[in-house]
Design a protein around this motif. Structure first.
Motif, mmCIF file in Angstrom:
data_model
loop_
_atom_site.group_PDB
_atom_site.id
_atom_site.type_symbol
_atom_site.label_atom_id
_atom_site.label_comp_id
_atom_site.label_asym_id
_atom_site.label_seq_id
_atom_site.Cartn_x
_atom_site.Cartn_y
_atom_site.Cartn_z
ATOM 1 N N VAL A 241 0.838 -1.203 0.000
ATOM 2 C CA VAL A 241 0.000 0.000 0.000
ATOM 3 C C VAL A 241 0.874 1.253 0.000
ATOM 4 O O VAL A 241 0.640 2.211 -0.756
ATOM 5 C CB VAL A 241 -0.956 -0.010 1.208
ATOM 6 C CG1 VAL A 241 -1.668 1.333 1.336
ATOM 7 C CG2 VAL A 241 -1.975 -1.138 1.068
ATOM 8 N N ILE A 242 1.896 1.259 0.867
ATOM 9 C CA ILE A 242 2.801 2.415 0.932
ATOM 10 C C ILE A 242 3.514 2.609 -0.400
ATOM 11 O O ILE A 242 3.644 3.737 -0.901
ATOM 12 C CB ILE A 242 3.815 2.231 2.075
ATOM 13 C CG1 ILE A 242 3.092 2.269 3.430
ATOM 14 C CG2 ILE A 242 4.897 3.305 2.016
ATOM 15 C CD1 ILE A 242 3.993 1.893 4.601
ATOM 16 N N GLY A 243 3.983 1.498 -0.999
ATOM 17 C CA GLY A 243 4.674 1.591 -2.273
ATOM 18 C C GLY A 243 3.782 2.114 -3.384
ATOM 19 O O GLY A 243 4.177 2.993 -4.166
ATOM 20 N N ALA A 244 2.554 1.578 -3.474
ATOM 21 C CA ALA A 244 1.623 2.032 -4.504
ATOM 22 C C ALA A 244 1.281 3.508 -4.323
ATOM 23 O O ALA A 244 1.205 4.274 -5.296
ATOM 24 C CB ALA A 244 0.356 1.181 -4.473
ATOM 25 N N ALA A 245 1.098 3.927 -3.063
ATOM 26 C CA ALA A 245 0.797 5.331 -2.793
ATOM 27 C C ALA A 245 1.972 6.234 -3.180
ATOM 28 O O ALA A 245 1.783 7.329 -3.736
ATOM 29 C CB ALA A 245 0.454 5.514 -1.315
ATOM 30 N N GLY A 246 3.198 5.761 -2.894
ATOM 31 C CA GLY A 246 4.375 6.541 -3.258
ATOM 32 C C GLY A 246 4.510 6.719 -4.756
ATOM 33 O O GLY A 246 4.788 7.824 -5.248
ATOM 34 N N LEU A 247 4.296 5.651 -5.517
ATOM 35 C CA LEU A 247 4.405 5.749 -6.971
ATOM 36 C C LEU A 247 3.293 6.615 -7.553
ATOM 37 O O LEU A 247 3.527 7.401 -8.488
ATOM 38 C CB LEU A 247 4.368 4.351 -7.589
ATOM 39 C CG LEU A 247 5.584 3.463 -7.286
ATOM 40 C CD1 LEU A 247 5.415 2.099 -7.940
ATOM 41 C CD2 LEU A 247 6.875 4.123 -7.778
ATOM 42 N N ALA A 248 2.075 6.467 -7.009
ATOM 43 C CA ALA A 248 0.972 7.303 -7.482
ATOM 44 C C ALA A 248 1.248 8.781 -7.193
ATOM 45 O O ALA A 248 0.994 9.662 -8.029
ATOM 46 C CB ALA A 248 -0.342 6.868 -6.827
ATOM 47 N N GLY A 249 1.796 9.048 -5.993
ATOM 48 C CA GLY A 249 2.143 10.427 -5.654
ATOM 49 C C GLY A 249 3.233 10.976 -6.563
ATOM 50 O O GLY A 249 3.202 12.158 -6.948
ATOM 51 N N PHE A 250 4.210 10.130 -6.911
ATOM 52 C CA PHE A 250 5.282 10.565 -7.807
ATOM 53 C C PHE A 250 4.719 10.953 -9.171
ATOM 54 O O PHE A 250 5.052 12.011 -9.722
ATOM 55 C CB PHE A 250 6.313 9.447 -7.951
ATOM 56 C CG PHE A 250 7.400 9.753 -8.944
ATOM 57 C CD1 PHE A 250 8.464 10.574 -8.608
ATOM 58 C CD2 PHE A 250 7.355 9.226 -10.228
ATOM 59 C CE1 PHE A 250 9.462 10.862 -9.523
ATOM 60 C CE2 PHE A 250 8.340 9.508 -11.154
ATOM 61 C CZ PHE A 250 9.395 10.331 -10.799
ATOM 62 N N VAL A 251 3.867 10.095 -9.733
ATOM 63 C CA VAL A 251 3.288 10.376 -11.051
ATOM 64 C C VAL A 251 2.480 11.674 -11.009
ATOM 65 O O VAL A 251 2.605 12.544 -11.888
ATOM 66 C CB VAL A 251 2.407 9.205 -11.511
ATOM 67 C CG1 VAL A 251 1.635 9.577 -12.780
ATOM 68 C CG2 VAL A 251 3.251 7.960 -11.764
ATOM 69 N N HIS A 252 1.637 11.817 -9.976
ATOM 70 C CA HIS A 252 0.811 13.032 -9.866
ATOM 71 C C HIS A 252 1.687 14.280 -9.747
ATOM 72 O O HIS A 252 1.412 15.309 -10.407
ATOM 73 C CB HIS A 252 -0.106 12.921 -8.644
ATOM 74 C CG HIS A 252 -0.890 14.182 -8.377
ATOM 75 N ND1 HIS A 252 -1.955 14.578 -9.158
ATOM 76 C CD2 HIS A 252 -0.737 15.139 -7.409
ATOM 77 C CE1 HIS A 252 -2.431 15.725 -8.696
ATOM 78 N NE2 HIS A 252 -1.718 16.083 -7.637
ATOM 79 N N ARG A 253 2.741 14.192 -8.953
ATOM 80 C CA ARG A 253 3.592 15.371 -8.759
ATOM 81 C C ARG A 253 4.317 15.752 -10.053
ATOM 82 O O ARG A 253 4.477 16.941 -10.349
ATOM 83 C CB ARG A 253 4.593 15.100 -7.636
ATOM 84 C CG ARG A 253 5.373 16.337 -7.214
ATOM 85 C CD ARG A 253 6.134 16.111 -5.928
ATOM 86 N NE ARG A 253 6.890 17.289 -5.548
ATOM 87 C CZ ARG A 253 6.394 18.336 -4.898
ATOM 88 N NH1 ARG A 253 5.122 18.344 -4.556
ATOM 89 N NH2 ARG A 253 7.158 19.364 -4.585
ATOM 90 N N GLN A 254 4.729 14.759 -10.839
ATOM 91 C CA GLN A 254 5.410 15.077 -12.097
ATOM 92 C C GLN A 254 4.464 15.765 -13.078
ATOM 93 O O GLN A 254 4.888 16.572 -13.906
ATOM 94 C CB GLN A 254 5.993 13.806 -12.724
ATOM 95 C CG GLN A 254 6.956 13.027 -11.859
ATOM 96 C CD GLN A 254 7.917 13.895 -11.090
ATOM 97 O OE1 GLN A 254 8.770 14.562 -11.673
ATOM 98 N NE2 GLN A 254 7.791 13.892 -9.766
#
Length: 498
Positions: A241-254
């Motif tokens: 869950v933490i990993g998926a949230a981190g990757l989703a946050g990275f994509v959104h921030r980019q």
């Protein structure tokens, strides 16, 4: 009369080919370090006695950290100077190699491999960016980039052979100490011959994006490793869950940043996305299997480290030949046919490899490795061309970083997924009461434990352990075949008839 103005001819920078040799050394060592560990693994297992999970982390944390930081380090080089980043990274690579060589415990070995991945991440994007600055003539630049790529492919061949020679005569730490003199040459030559280059108007180096990408990939890979090896658990699910949230946050921030670390809009191009996906899936299906194949040659079939390294050469030779004919084949047919056909050839070869046994002869294995290398060389050469040709020249650097990231992340996930399959099957082998617990952690642990048993007990333990290892390797080959054939199908639909 107004004189006619002609565009200036590209200026040939003196010493550029000597400088290129230093950059080729850098990429050569990064790829050598990613492949040399497989041969040293049995020796590391015997001395450090890592658990099965620790052994997987020793194998894949280097590629994993390298993949996670490629884009971030490329952005850092744009800001502080690519030459400066390269020289600092090369110095760090040499120093951390010493820490790897003398690591006294499995835990410190994992940390040392992670630090080596951080240092390696500074080298890959900086070398290609410096080549573009060194060679202004397009024809010379094409040749230079070709040599740079050949150095990377050559590292795949040099790694097993160099590792075999060193392990025949020295202890396992020597495979890391060889980095020190080479990096010293790189730094000295680089100081004299490399020009400095940087982005004249860079945006901020977004530490939040760096943290999101690293936490995302660490969480996802940890969850995959734990669930595959031990089954679902609350800790593994939380990491997922933490990993998926981190990757989703990275994509959104980019997507919302004015100057992102990674331009996510590159993936809107169907061909670009298809080529990156094909690379990621293909490396995922191959990396874990090749990592354990070195142990199969040594610990199951009883080959020495040098002989085991030479046994893997057909795959590299096939990759070189495949890369040389890929362009002509793509022009004669199409990108879609060459990439899908190459990946399908690799997938079918892995499917045949499911029939491997302890007594499988080398002609059969060598032929399969040759086909695997040829198919992979064809596919990867064409996908690299697609990735670069589908973006604007100003974005070629970002596109190259994405390509490298797909390769390195695929390698880390491949060892995590397929390696966990091998480990999971291996741990279930039948053993008599009193068998040391280390024997169940890895085949290297079983070989080490057998040395302290009676000949009869040692023979029974090794027979059972080797049979279980081969069963795990066969199952992993089947999983790799499914992944490669799926990649072939995906590339057929994503790539066009260009």
């Amino acid at each position: 009369m107004t004189p006619t103005l002609h565009p200036p001819h590209p200026v040939a920078r003196p010493g550029r080919w000597i400088a290129l040799s230093a950059l080729a050394l850098a990429v050569l060592l990064v790829t050598v370090d990613a492949t040399v560990l497989g041969l040293a693994t049995p020796y590391i297992s015997a001395e450090l006695r890592p658990s099965g999970t620790q052994l997987l982390w020793i194998g894949d944390v280097y590629s994993f950290v390298l993949a996670g930081l490629l884009v971030s380090m490329g952005g850092l080089g744009d800001r502080i100077g690519r030459k400066r980043l390269l020289l600092v990274g090369a110095t760090a690579f040499g120093l951390v190699s010493v820490l790897n060589a003398f690591a006294p415990t499995a835990e410190l070995m994992i940390v040392a491999r992670a630090l080596l991945g951080i240092a390696g991440a500074t080298l890959m994007p900086a070398t290609l960016a410096l080549i573009r600055n060194l060679f202004e003539d397009p024809r010379e630049r094409s040749l230079a980039i070709g040599i740079w790529g050949a150095a990377g492919s050559g590292g795949m061949a040099v790694g097993p052979v160099l590792g075999g020679v060193l392990l025949e005569h020295f202890w396992w730490g020597s495979v890391f100490l060889i980095n020190v003199p080479v990096m010293a040459v790189l730094v000295l030559v680089g100081i004299v011959t490399l020009p400095e280059s940087r982005d004249p108007n860079p945006g901020p180096w977004d530490l939040v994006s760096v943290g999101l990408s690293m936490s995302g990939m660490l969480g996802v890979v940890y969850a995959i490793k734990e669930i595959t090896a031990h089954g679902p658990s609350w800790g593994a699910l939380a990491a997922a869950v933490i990993g998926a949230a981190g990757l989703a946050g990275f994509v959104h921030r980019q997507l919302v940043l004015e100057r992102p670390l990674l331009n996510m809009r590159l993936f809107a191009d169907r061909a670009f996305s298809g080529a990156v996906l094909a690379d990621l899936m293909a490396i995922l299906g191959l990396a874990g299997l090749t990592y354990f194949l070195s142990q199969f040659f040594q610990l199951v079939q009883g080959r020495g480290p040098l002989e085991a390294g030479l046994a893997e050469l057909p795959a590299v030779l096939g990759a070189v030949v495949g890369g040389l004919v890929a362009g002509r084949a793509a022009r004669a047919m199409s990108v879609r046919v060459v990439v899908a056909g190459g990946l399908a050839a690799v997938g079918l070869s892995l499917a045949v490899l499911t029939a491997v046994s302890r007594d499988t002869g080398y002609p059969f294995l060598g032929s399969l490795l040759l086909i695997v290398g040829f198919g992979a060389g064809m596919a990867f050469t064409v996908t690299a061309d697609v990735i670069l040709s589908t973006v604007h020249p100003d974005q070629a650097g970002a596109a190259s970083a994405v390509s490298e990231m797909a390769h390195e992340l695929g390698a880390a996930l491949g060892i995590a997924v397929l390696g966990s399959i091998v480990t999971g099957v291996y741990r279930a082998f039948p053993a008599s009461p009193g068998t040391p617990g280390s024997a169940r952690e890895s085949l290297g642990g079983a070989v080490d434990a057998a040395q302290r048993l009676t000949p009869e007990s040692a023979g029974a333990l090794l027979d059972a352990a080797r049979a279980a290892f081969v069963d795990g390797l066969s199952l992993a080959a089947g999983a790799g075949a499914v992944i490669l054939l799926a990649a072939a199908v995906a590339s057929w639909f994503f790539l066009d008839e260009r």
